[in-house]
Motif scaffolding. Sequence first.
Motif, PDB file in Angstrom:
ATOM      1  N   UNK A 163       0.850  -1.189   0.000  1.00  0.00           N
ATOM      2  CA  UNK A 163       0.000   0.000   0.000  1.00  0.00           C
ATOM      3  C   UNK A 163       0.890   1.244   0.000  1.00  0.00           C
TER       4      UNK A 163
ATOM      5  N   UNK B 175       1.386   4.746   1.863  1.00  0.00           N
ATOM      6  CA  UNK B 175       0.930   5.346   3.122  1.00  0.00           C
ATOM      7  C   UNK B 175       0.389   6.763   2.924  1.00  0.00           C
TER       8      UNK B 175
ATOM      9  N   UNK C  45      -4.963   7.611   0.730  1.00  0.00           N
ATOM     10  CA  UNK C  45      -5.982   6.937   1.528  1.00  0.00           C
ATOM     11  C   UNK C  45      -7.317   7.015   0.799  1.00  0.00           C
TER      12      UNK C  45
ATOM     13  N   UNK D 112      -9.761   2.654   3.444  1.00  0.00           N
ATOM     14  CA  UNK D 112      -9.351   1.330   2.952  1.00  0.00           C
ATOM     15  C   UNK D 112      -8.917   0.412   4.090  1.00  0.00           C
ATOM     16  N   UNK D 113      -8.096   0.938   5.029  1.00  0.00           N
ATOM     17  CA  UNK D 113      -7.591   0.024   6.055  1.00  0.00           C
ATOM     18  C   UNK D 113      -8.653  -0.343   7.075  1.00  0.00           C
ATOM     19  N   UNK D 114      -9.586   0.575   7.333  1.00  0.00           N
ATOM     20  CA  UNK D 114     -10.684   0.220   8.246  1.00  0.00           C
ATOM     21  C   UNK D 114     -11.559  -0.864   7.620  1.00  0.00           C
TER      22      UNK D 114
ATOM     23  N   UNK E 169     -10.628  -3.066   5.384  1.00  0.00           N
ATOM     24  CA  UNK E 169      -9.862  -4.309   5.347  1.00  0.00           C
ATOM     25  C   UNK E 169      -9.896  -5.004   6.721  1.00  0.00           C
ATOM     26  N   UNK E 170      -9.677  -4.229   7.774  1.00  0.00           N
ATOM     27  CA  UNK E 170      -9.740  -4.800   9.124  1.00  0.00           C
ATOM     28  C   UNK E 170     -11.148  -5.316   9.436  1.00  0.00           C
TER      29      UNK E 170
END
Lengths: 196, 213
Positions: free
Chosen positions: A133, A135, A138, A168-170, A172-173
């Motif tokens: 990814x 950083x 976002x 995206x990371x929220x 994915x989690x």
Amino acid sequence: MAAAWHVRGLVLALLLAAVEGRAEPPEEESPWFVPDHAALQLAGSIGLLSAGPGWGFLRDGVDAELLLGWAPPAVAGEDFLTVTLKGQWHPFRPAWRGWTLRPLTVGLLLSYTFGDAYFVGLPDRYPDGYYWFKTALRPALLLGAGAGRPVPALGLRLQGYAELVATDYRLLHFLQSPATAGTGLFSLALGVRVRF
Amino acid sequence: MDGPLRFAVLGDIQLFLDDGADAVEDLRRRDVDFVVQLGDLTEYGSAQEYAWVAELFDRLPVPSFAVLGNHDVLGTGADIYRRTFGPPFLSFQHAGSRFVLFDSNSREYAFPGNVPDLEALGEALAPEPGVDHRFTFSHVPPWNGDFDAALTGPLEQLQAERGVSASFHAHLHQFESEVRRGVPYFVADSLEHRNYLVVAVDGPVVRVERVFY
């Protein structure tokens, strides 16, 4: 060169302000690139405060906004400066007692975070593909609602909105660990739009 | 205190928060004095991820410690780590053993030559009365390409000279154990493999067991 990104951000802010400033004089039928609204937003994963010009399309059924976001060190650990391109679709816009309601907004945003701590291209110290990814970039999905009404005394229309922002990371989690992520899937944004 | 000293060691969490939650639930029923997580608490080094893992560790009835992993320093992650867990270098003594956590993510700093900090490690591992065992914890194992190759030999030599009883690492996501210069090295599985290590110290004997949950 620690100050470089602050300067870049400041220049961008001034440019945006200049664009907004120029937006005021034209009457009727402005060219498409002249903003027809400004947005001011609290939170929502792009800074504690963000603001910038916006453009409405298809009788304001679609909005695009370019926001500059900031969070102080007390909130983000360090100064946190972002620029965000945001697109929203408001499929229903019923009128009710002088209000225009927007019971559903769906949208996308892409946010860029300034600073040496973040990268778009992988720095030299890493072999190709070391991190999958970027950083500094976002992307996020939005789900929201809002309502607005004209304020004749000011010759403006004011709209308030609330949005749930899933970066995206929220996401994915949440997909990987729904029990732990839970409502942490979303951050809440509150904002106002001023339509000229 | 009766019986041996026991502590648990957890591998990479990253995107495996629910597996981490199950590990914590399992640990609540075990008789351990404390828990050490070996780094990569997060995938992106973000504040939200730190909040999630801190909330998981809060469910433990015993103290927990976390090593700094390479993913944890991304963005402003190193600052959030310090606010959440304190300095990345930590040394403490408990029940006749010395425990040292340190930063071995050399690649993240472009191999500056002082990560890991062998001077600080050497001081922390110095002989002292009442200490029978020394255990060290860092994210990247010394033989991995993300560890400063110029420091691999010196670190392994230092750990051998100071009589480290076991050296714990993660990063590879796959369990490994090997003896290097007489010192046992362990690499813990990442948590999606649903196991962690329990270390039992009974007099001169140290046992490391993989516990599946």
